[in-house]
Scaffold this motif. Structure first.
Motif, PDB file in Angstrom:
ATOM      1  N   ARG A 315       1.177  -1.291   0.164  1.00 51.00           N
ATOM      2  CA  ARG A 315      -0.061  -0.349   0.008  1.00 51.00           C
ATOM      3  C   ARG A 315       0.569   1.590   0.120  1.00 51.00           C
ATOM      4  O   ARG A 315       1.855   1.890   0.882  1.00 51.00           O
ATOM      5  CB  ARG A 315      -0.873   0.100   1.507  1.00 51.00           C
ATOM      6  CG  ARG A 315      -2.354   1.029   1.082  1.00 51.00           C
ATOM      7  CD  ARG A 315      -2.951   0.931   2.281  1.00 51.00           C
ATOM      8  NE  ARG A 315      -2.167   1.588   3.232  1.00 51.00           N
ATOM      9  CZ  ARG A 315      -2.405   2.458   4.421  1.00 51.00           C
ATOM     10  NH1 ARG A 315      -4.253   2.361   5.015  1.00 51.00           N
ATOM     11  NH2 ARG A 315      -2.128   3.475   5.430  1.00 51.00           N
ATOM     12  N   LEU A 316       0.692   2.179  -0.962  1.00 47.37           N
ATOM     13  CA  LEU A 316       1.709   3.410  -0.846  1.00 47.37           C
ATOM     14  C   LEU A 316       0.923   4.316   0.181  1.00 47.37           C
ATOM     15  O   LEU A 316       1.483   5.242  -0.171  1.00 47.37           O
ATOM     16  CB  LEU A 316       1.860   3.421  -2.709  1.00 47.37           C
ATOM     17  CG  LEU A 316       2.340   2.708  -3.509  1.00 47.37           C
ATOM     18  CD1 LEU A 316       2.901   3.140  -5.215  1.00 47.37           C
ATOM     19  CD2 LEU A 316       4.334   2.659  -2.826  1.00 47.37           C
ATOM     20  N   PHE A 317      -0.802   4.702  -0.461  1.00 47.12           N
ATOM     21  CA  PHE A 317      -1.106   5.583  -0.074  1.00 47.12           C
ATOM     22  C   PHE A 317      -2.671   5.434  -0.110  1.00 47.12           C
ATOM     23  O   PHE A 317      -3.459   4.194  -0.770  1.00 47.12           O
ATOM     24  CB  PHE A 317      -1.198   6.903  -0.407  1.00 47.12           C
ATOM     25  CG  PHE A 317      -1.781   8.147  -0.107  1.00 47.12           C
ATOM     26  CD1 PHE A 317      -1.368   9.008   0.626  1.00 47.12           C
ATOM     27  CD2 PHE A 317      -3.667   8.251  -0.508  1.00 47.12           C
ATOM     28  CE1 PHE A 317      -1.898  10.060   1.592  1.00 47.12           C
ATOM     29  CE2 PHE A 317      -3.939   9.234   0.059  1.00 47.12           C
ATOM     30  CZ  PHE A 317      -3.863  10.627   1.012  1.00 47.12           C
ATOM     31  N   GLY A 318      -3.283   5.371   1.379  1.00 55.21           N
ATOM     32  CA  GLY A 318      -4.624   4.854   1.695  1.00 55.21           C
ATOM     33  C   GLY A 318      -5.347   6.386   2.676  1.00 55.21           C
ATOM     34  O   GLY A 318      -4.941   6.915   2.725  1.00 55.21           O
ATOM     35  N   ALA A 319      -6.644   6.013   2.151  1.00 56.86           N
ATOM     36  CA  ALA A 319      -7.443   7.597   2.845  1.00 56.86           C
ATOM     37  C   ALA A 319      -7.628   7.110   4.107  1.00 56.86           C
ATOM     38  O   ALA A 319      -8.101   5.413   4.433  1.00 56.86           O
ATOM     39  CB  ALA A 319      -9.350   6.624   2.499  1.00 56.86           C
ATOM     40  N   SER A 320      -8.147   7.964   4.761  1.00 57.25           N
ATOM     41  CA  SER A 320      -8.157   8.120   6.090  1.00 57.25           C
ATOM     42  C   SER A 320      -8.932   9.123   6.712  1.00 57.25           C
ATOM     43  O   SER A 320      -8.392  10.157   6.154  1.00 57.25           O
ATOM     44  CB  SER A 320      -6.591   7.770   6.971  1.00 57.25           C
ATOM     45  OG  SER A 320      -5.940   8.825   6.651  1.00 57.25           O
ATOM     46  N   ARG A 321      -8.844   9.124   7.601  1.00 57.38           N
ATOM     47  CA  ARG A 321     -10.576  10.210   8.142  1.00 57.38           C
ATOM     48  C   ARG A 321      -9.184  11.417   9.108  1.00 57.38           C
ATOM     49  O   ARG A 321      -9.582  12.164   8.317  1.00 57.38           O
ATOM     50  CB  ARG A 321     -11.352   9.892   9.682  1.00 57.38           C
ATOM     51  CG  ARG A 321     -12.410  10.639   9.370  1.00 57.38           C
ATOM     52  CD  ARG A 321     -13.846  10.150   9.922  1.00 57.38           C
ATOM     53  NE  ARG A 321     -14.769  10.518   9.602  1.00 57.38           N
ATOM     54  CZ  ARG A 321     -15.656  11.498   9.347  1.00 57.38           C
ATOM     55  NH1 ARG A 321     -15.238  10.421   7.508  1.00 57.38           N
ATOM     56  NH2 ARG A 321     -16.427  12.189   9.245  1.00 57.38           N
ATOM     57  N   PRO A 322      -8.432  10.988   9.618  1.00 61.37           N
ATOM     58  CA  PRO A 322      -8.105  12.524   9.859  1.00 61.37           C
ATOM     59  C   PRO A 322      -7.479  13.531   8.707  1.00 61.37           C
ATOM     60  O   PRO A 322      -6.653  14.602   8.649  1.00 61.37           O
ATOM     61  CB  PRO A 322      -6.747  11.630  10.941  1.00 61.37           C
ATOM     62  CG  PRO A 322      -7.354  10.594  10.961  1.00 61.37           C
ATOM     63  CD  PRO A 322      -8.446   9.934  10.256  1.00 61.37           C
ATOM     64  N   TYR A 323      -6.415  12.388   7.854  1.00 62.66           N
ATOM     65  CA  TYR A 323      -5.635  13.172   6.360  1.00 62.66           C
ATOM     66  C   TYR A 323      -6.709  13.320   5.703  1.00 62.66           C
ATOM     67  O   TYR A 323      -6.504  15.160   5.605  1.00 62.66           O
ATOM     68  CB  TYR A 323      -5.525  12.040   5.487  1.00 62.66           C
ATOM     69  CG  TYR A 323      -4.664  12.459   4.155  1.00 62.66           C
ATOM     70  CD1 TYR A 323      -3.169  12.909   4.191  1.00 62.66           C
ATOM     71  CD2 TYR A 323      -5.135  13.114   3.027  1.00 62.66           C
ATOM     72  CE1 TYR A 323      -2.654  13.080   3.388  1.00 62.66           C
ATOM     73  CE2 TYR A 323      -4.733  13.276   1.717  1.00 62.66           C
ATOM     74  CZ  TYR A 323      -3.528  14.004   2.169  1.00 62.66           C
ATOM     75  OH  TYR A 323      -2.478  14.307   1.267  1.00 62.66           O
ATOM     76  N   TYR A 324      -8.390  12.908   6.272  1.00 62.83           N
ATOM     77  CA  TYR A 324      -9.248  13.768   5.098  1.00 62.83           C
ATOM     78  C   TYR A 324      -9.565  15.256   5.612  1.00 62.83           C
ATOM     79  O   TYR A 324      -9.568  16.414   5.097  1.00 62.83           O
ATOM     80  CB  TYR A 324     -10.208  13.235   4.826  1.00 62.83           C
ATOM     81  CG  TYR A 324     -11.862  13.666   4.226  1.00 62.83           C
ATOM     82  CD1 TYR A 324     -12.180  14.521   3.092  1.00 62.83           C
ATOM     83  CD2 TYR A 324     -12.733  13.549   5.390  1.00 62.83           C
ATOM     84  CE1 TYR A 324     -13.425  14.235   2.739  1.00 62.83           C
ATOM     85  CE2 TYR A 324     -13.584  14.477   5.484  1.00 62.83           C
ATOM     86  CZ  TYR A 324     -13.845  15.150   4.103  1.00 62.83           C
ATOM     87  OH  TYR A 324     -14.838  15.816   3.733  1.00 62.83           O
TER      88      TYR A 324
END
Lengths: 351, 292
Positions: A315-324
């Protein structure tokens, strides 16, 4: 480190912007670094619109040898010998092999991270936000209706007309039909200060028509990019070629179905290609032919690990709530920058 | 009626011949570069392209030089590729026999650029004619081909012209002067074109000469590949005395009309503006309907 500052440093979009600017320099002016001659370039079959008319670039676009070989190797030899043999396709096989050697590692990110014309269009769209121009998104219907155009451009301008020119059916000027109308030819040469390509040939009707079409298209793309995201990418034949090979690269977009997806749709709003499938579909169907692997859908997905960019199992990048949450403070999904308040709001006074 | 038919057939055959002659390919095309039955325009030694070339071979003729063999050079194996992926060729240089001053260069099959050199030696000195030819082959860059010393006194293009970067009038391009592999400073390089222009340029401390191609290409009568107008031929020549011997070296090639010949920036700007106008509605804000 404050949360806002941390998110600014770690933003995928900022990383992508840095890579895009570096690649813009390399594909437009990189000849000084990698060498002058074609054989010294990074590649003569780059899966991005790096133009050979640009005298100081660092690589050549794969569409150049494809058209050249359809014209001079396949078409002309069929005309001369009167027969078709598989050996005629050997140069094309080598070109595709050279293309794939690059494409394997970066896949469709060549469109979203490396293509100089893609970067120019994104830059203009950002300028449009600064100039407060309206945002025009393509409806689901319009986005789907436009898709066949890039395949048509590939079949007619990149493969068909050069072959016909080699066979002697169409004039010599159609031997590099796509290059004649490609906006990247104008964008990259103008970026080097060379106005020759922007000057239309007046020697013949066909040359003039190609020039008129190219300049009109480029003028439209320049202005439309202020309000529409990536207008030319939607009909780009290189996106079509990249789409052909997108399942053959380990770098891909992955989406898992989630209960909240149907009511959300922020991913499609964030997508510069307005792809509805990233919202409505999951699994392989979500990685649509129009995807440029820019990663904005993953950045703006508010649910953990629903959308990811993967290289094989990694996994290079994944959605996350804090990032959003941090990302949405910087800009809207459509790319409207949020006003940064450097000073605390005034208290008191009127209203 | 018969006379009319003959006239029509003659016109048709002439137009077909003209179209075939005007059809150049990529890269190896020489806009107006052929030298068939050309009048003598210089007494300097030349290697000029003659009619009869294709993707694998090109015919040349020698002028103002009497030799039996010409040396051909191909790009070497110093390519910017990883070990094992290099384009290998055993033929880095070879001799070609000239008959009646004509010879045919066969492509080595490796690399685009080939170098030709004819050498005439006497007790008084050495006279060298040189030129370059572009075949459309995959292979290494010509960097080592140009770096390799091929004669005592050399004129080396820096860089060589290429398909989308040909020599053109009103353009300044660098050449290197070398003697025995070392830069030759403060030496005069003569320029002669078949349009009759003569000029001279002097090399700097690094042996570099900036040649300014004159604006003397006449309006095209025929067209080369990619609709390019016809080109002029030119020769650069340098002389040098060393150890009691006289050295004369020449490099000949061609240069085309300036970049904007048969092009219009005005039309270009006009259609750019038209495209912009077509896109204008997209960037205009629509007025919100007012409600009473």
């Amino acid at each position: 480190m404050p949360e806002a500052a941390q998110s600014a440093v770690l933003s995928l979009s900022r990383l992508r912007l840095g890579v895009q600017l570096l690649m813009l320099a390399l594909t437009v002016w990189g000849g000084a670094l990698v060498g002058h001659y074609a054989a010294e370039k990074i590649s003569n079959a780059l899966p991005s619109l790096s133009c050979a008319y640009d005298q100081s670039n660092g690589a050549y676009c794969v569409l150049i040898p494809l058209q050249h070989q359809m014209h001079h190797r396949v078409g002309e030899l069929i005309q001369q010998t009167g027969k078709f043999t598989l050996s005629l396709l050997l140069p094309l096989v080598f070109t595709v092999a050279a293309f794939y050697a690059f494409y394997f590692f970066i896949g469709k990110a060549f469109c979203g991270w490396i293509c100089p014309l893609g970067t120019v269009q994104e830059g203009l769209y950002r300028l449009g936000r600064v100039l407060r121009r309206p945002f025009r998104h393509l409806s689901e219907r319009a986005a789907r209706r436009l898709r066949p155009l890039k395949w048509l451009v590939l079949l007619v301008l990149v493969l068909g007309l050069p072959l016909a020119a080699g066979l002697g059916v169409t004039p010599h000027a159609t031997g590099d039909a796509f290059c004649q109308v490609c906006p990247s030819r104008l964008a990259t040469t103008l970026l080097t200060g060379d106005t020759e390509q922007a000057a239309i040939r007046t020697g013949g009707i066909l040359d003039f028509a190609f020039g008129a079409l190219a300049n009109t298209l480029f003028g439209f793309v320049l202005i439309a990019s202020l309000a529409v995201r990536q207008p030319f990418c939607r009909i780009c034949p290189l996106l079509a070629i990249n789409a052909t090979f997108q399942r053959l690269s380990p770098l891909r977009l992955v989406k898992q179905a989630h209960d909240r997806c149907e009511k959300c749709g922020i991913c499609t709003k964030a997508c510069p290609m307005d792809i509805p499938e990233i919202w409505h579909e999951s699994g392989q169907k979500a990685f649509n032919e129009d995807c440029t692997l820019c990663g904005r859908c993953a950045e703006f997905c508010p649910d953990d690990a629903v959308i990811q960019i993967k290289f094989g199992p990694a996994r290079l990048f994944g959605a996350s709530r804090p990032y959003y949450k941090a990302r949405i403070k910087q800009e809207s999904p459509q790319g409207e920058p949020k006003i940064v308040r450097w000073l605390p709001p005034r208290t008191g006074g009127h209203g | 009626m018969r006379a009319l038919t003959v006239v029509v057939l003659c016109v048709w055959s002439l137009s077909v011949a003209a179209a075939e002659n005007g059809h150049g390919g990529h890269g190896d095309s020489a806009p107006g570069g052929s030298a068939s039955a050309a009048p003598v325009w210089t007494d300097l030694p030349l290697i000029e392209m003659a009619p009869g070339r294709d993707r694998a071979a090109a015919t040349f003729r020698l002028r103002n030089l009497s030799v039996d063999t010409v040396k051909a050079y191909a790009p070497g194996d110093r390519a910017p590729l990883p070990e094992g992926l290099r384009f290998k060729t055993d033929r880095l240089e070879w001799d070609i026999t000239a008959q009646d001053g004509r010879f045919t260069l066969q492509s080595s099959g490796v690399g685009n650029y080939h170098w030709l050199q004819a050498r005439q030696e006497s007790t008084d000195g050495v006279t060298v004619a040189s030129t370059a030819h572009f075949f459309s082959n995959p292979g290494p860059a010509p960097t080592d081909l140009l770096d390799r010393p091929k004669s005592e006194l050399e004129i080396v293009p820096a860089p060589l012209p290429r398909e989308h970067n040909q020599y053109r009038e009103n353009q300044k391009r660098f050449f290197m002067l070398r003697f025995q592999g070392k830069p030759l400073a403060g030496t005069t390089l003569r320029f002669v074109s078949d349009a009759g222009t003569r000029a001279s340029f002097v090399s700097d401390a690094a042996g570099r000469v900036l040649v300014n191609f004159p604006a003397d290409v006449k309006p095209a009568e025929g067209q080369g590949g990619h609709g390019q107008p016809a080109a002029n031929r030119f020769v650069l020549a340098v002389e040098h005395e060393a150890q009691g011997r006289h050295y004369l070296t020449a490099f000949n090639y061609r240069y085309g009309a300036n970049a904007y010949a048969r092009r219009s920036l005005l039309w270009g700007g006009g259609f750019l503006a038209l495209g912009g106008l077509l896109g204008l509605p997209l960037i205009m804000r629509r007025k919100e309907p007012t409600h009473a």
